[in-house]
Design an enzyme around this catalytic site. Structure first.
Site, PDB file in Angstrom:
ATOM      1  N   LYS A 180      45.003  37.205  37.958  1.00  0.00           N
ATOM      2  CA  LYS A 180      45.671  38.299  37.252  1.00  0.00           C
ATOM      3  C   LYS A 180      47.194  38.149  37.208  1.00  0.00           C
ATOM      4  O   LYS A 180      47.825  38.593  36.262  1.00  0.00           O
ATOM      5  CB  LYS A 180      45.308  39.655  37.871  1.00  0.00           C
ATOM      6  CG  LYS A 180      43.899  40.099  37.500  1.00  0.00           C
ATOM      7  CD  LYS A 180      43.690  41.587  37.759  1.00  0.00           C
ATOM      8  CE  LYS A 180      42.381  42.070  37.191  1.00  0.00           C
ATOM      9  NZ  LYS A 180      41.214  41.506  37.896  1.00  0.00           N
ATOM     10  N   GLU A 210      47.096  51.366  33.985  1.00  0.00           N
ATOM     11  CA  GLU A 210      46.050  52.013  34.753  1.00  0.00           C
ATOM     12  C   GLU A 210      45.406  50.950  35.629  1.00  0.00           C
ATOM     13  O   GLU A 210      45.544  49.751  35.382  1.00  0.00           O
ATOM     14  CB  GLU A 210      44.993  52.634  33.837  1.00  0.00           C
ATOM     15  CG  GLU A 210      43.928  51.671  33.317  1.00  0.00           C
ATOM     16  CD  GLU A 210      44.463  50.659  32.310  1.00  0.00           C
ATOM     17  OE1 GLU A 210      45.516  50.924  31.702  1.00  0.00           O
ATOM     18  OE2 GLU A 210      43.830  49.609  32.147  1.00  0.00           O
ATOM     19  N   SER A 237      37.916  32.712  40.106  1.00  0.00           N
ATOM     20  CA  SER A 237      39.018  33.565  39.647  1.00  0.00           C
ATOM     21  C   SER A 237      39.792  34.262  40.764  1.00  0.00           C
ATOM     22  O   SER A 237      40.956  34.607  40.578  1.00  0.00           O
ATOM     23  CB  SER A 237      38.494  34.601  38.646  1.00  0.00           C
ATOM     24  OG  SER A 237      37.410  35.333  39.196  1.00  0.00           O
TER      25      SER A 237
HETATM   26  C1  LIG Z   1      39.840  41.540  37.481  1.00  0.00           C
HETATM   27  C2  LIG Z   1      39.092  40.340  37.916  1.00  0.00           C
HETATM   28  C3  LIG Z   1      38.109  39.732  37.096  1.00  0.00           C
HETATM   29  C4  LIG Z   1      37.669  40.308  35.787  1.00  0.00           C
HETATM   30  O1  LIG Z   1      38.641  40.335  34.782  1.00  0.00           O
HETATM   31  P1  LIG Z   1      38.660  39.310  33.562  1.00  0.00           P
HETATM   32  O2  LIG Z   1      39.693  39.857  32.667  1.00  0.00           O
HETATM   33  O3  LIG Z   1      37.284  39.314  32.947  1.00  0.00           O
HETATM   34  O4  LIG Z   1      38.990  37.983  34.107  1.00  0.00           O
HETATM   35  C5  LIG Z   1      37.496  38.569  37.534  1.00  0.00           C
HETATM   36  N1  LIG Z   1      37.795  38.029  38.738  1.00  0.00           N
HETATM   37  C6  LIG Z   1      38.712  38.584  39.560  1.00  0.00           C
HETATM   38  C7  LIG Z   1      38.990  37.939  40.864  1.00  0.00           C
HETATM   39  C8  LIG Z   1      39.386  39.749  39.177  1.00  0.00           C
HETATM   40  O5  LIG Z   1      40.302  40.301  40.004  1.00  0.00           O
END
Ligand SMILES: *Cc1c(COP(=O)(O)O)cnc(C)c1O
Length: 409
Positions: free
Chosen positions: A95, A117, A383
């Site tokens: 993010k 938000e 992610s």
């Molecule tokens: C917020 C988040 C997501 C989901 O958001 P996307 O916009 O679909 O990437 C996925 N993995 C993590 C670790 C997150 O914090």
């Protein structure tokens, strides 16, 4: 020569095929035009791009590595699994890639404040981090119910200097937080910019956030080729909430002969309210200022959703994901809560990496796929890290061993 995909989508109105656009209240039309105009210049500005590169290198800790998960691959006995380690970003997830850049856009527009938000607090923490770095004020709107539930992230935001504004109407969760944040934004258009947390919302945000996340895929492609002597993975897998980490890694491979998979949360069942698998079960509609595929109830209102991963429980998906799903460039697949928890323990115990539950969805699907394509290579976008999820997993599922007994992998 074929036009490179990233240059051809979206069109100048922010449409990816039938999806996207900007459905705005009249008071916001001009403001979003201003942001679009500024961004179209910034995206070609040498100064902007080199500042972003500098931040990524010296502050965020990029490039993040690509890692060959040999023990897990061997234990599954199928394809070779590789992880793009976005969990090693500062603040522990992808993010920050778009939050730092959005803050830089806000600064270029002469704004002094960021508004957003947050549901589980992940976007709020990343944005509060970016605001602190750039010396901007930060106002995060959050449902009162979520404030209770996500206490550690609320504390983090406050420590970082952000103001956390409780949304006290209705169900007091994410939707009310969006309403509350937009109301605050309308009252402060001169000084504030709304910073959206995924590839969703009105144009230009799906384009901007995808551009900012594309670093994930562009890096991964180069790193993977270097590791393998010039090859490409056969499959690239990412989880999809709004779709930002998925668009990030897909961006590196979209013009290649590589299969792309969007993993949606199948939750605990197929009935409305038991999952958040928008692409698999949704239909076209407009929500939060853009047209996309949405999970809707019989009245066409956003449906209730469930996933053990709070970052994935959104009844919509970014317009580009909807488009790529419709034209068949991305395959929409899924992983259940249960499969996700098993994958969470699998990579914790086989690789020493505790993943976010969101990312564990992608790994869970990759583990299923690996058995079907034993000679292939699969690159998964990891992610985020799982520190935020450890108490939840242990309280609800106990400490598990992987592979579990009788589960001959
Ligand atoms: C917020 C988040 C997501 C989901 O958001 P996307 O916009 O679909 O990437 C996925 N993995 C993590 C670790 C997150 O914090």
């Amino acid at each position: 020569m074929k036009h490179p995909y990233l240059k051809s989508q979206p069109d100048e109105k922010g449409y990816f095929g039938a999806y996207g656009g900007a459905f705005l209240p009249p008071q916001l039309v001009e403001e979003f035009e201003r942001i679009t105009e500024a961004y179209m210049k910034l995206r070609k500005s040498h100064a902007f791009l080199s500042e972003l590169r500098r931040i990524r290198l010296h502050y965020q800790g990029r490039p993040t590595p690509v890692y060959h998960a040999r023990r897990l691959s061997e234990a599954i006995g199928g394809a070779q699994l590789y992880f793009k380690r976005e969990d090693l970003n500062h603040t522990g997830a992808h993010k920050l890639n778009h939050c730092m850049a959005e803050a830089l856009v806000a600064k270029s527009l002469g704004k002094t404040k960021l508004i957003a938000e947050t549901g589980a607090g992940q976007h709020g923490v990343a944005l509060a981090t970016a605001a602190a770095h750039f010396g901007l004020e930060c106002e995060i709107h959050m449902g009162e119910v979520d404030i209770e539930k996500e206490h550690p992230n609320v504390v983090r935001m406050k420590i970082l200097g952000a103001k956390v504004v409780p949304a006290t109407h209705g169900l007091k969760t994410l939707k009310e937080a969006v309403d509350s944040a937009f109301e605050a934004y309308l009252a402060q258009l001169d000084t504030a910019m709304y910073a959206i947390g995924s590839v969703v919302g009105p144009h230009p945000f799906p384009l901007m956030v995808r551009d900012f996340q594309s670093v994930v895929g562009l890096e991964a492609r180069e790193q993977y080729r270097e590791m393998t002597g010039g090859e490409l993975p056969d499959h690239v897998v990412a989880c999809v909430g709004g779709g930002s980490n998925a668009m990030g890694i897909f961006s590196g491979f979209i013009d290649d002969d590589v299969r792309l998979y969007a993993v949606e949360p199948l939750g605990r069942g197929t009935k409305l309210g038991e999952h958040a698998a928008t692409l698999s079960y949704g239909k076209p509609g407009v929500l939060h200022g853009f047209k996309s595929i949405l999970l809707q109830d019989e009245n066409g209102d956003p449906a209730p959703v469930h996933s053990i991963a709070s970052g994935l429980d959104y009844p919509g998906v970014g317009p580009e994901q909807a488009y790529l799903h419709e034209v068949g460039r991305v395959e929409s697949v899924g992983a259940s809560d249960r499969e996700t928890v098993e994958a969470f323990y699998a990579i914790s115990q086989m690789e020493g990496i505790i993943p976010a539950l969101e990312s564990a969805h992608a790994i869970a699907y990759a583990m299923k796929l690996a058995k079907e394509v034993p000679h292939d290579a699969i690159l998964v976008n990891l992610s985020g890290r799982g520190d935020k999820d450890i108490d939840f997993v242990v309280e609800n599922y106990g400490v598990m061993t992987w592979p579990s007994e009788g589960d001959a992998s």
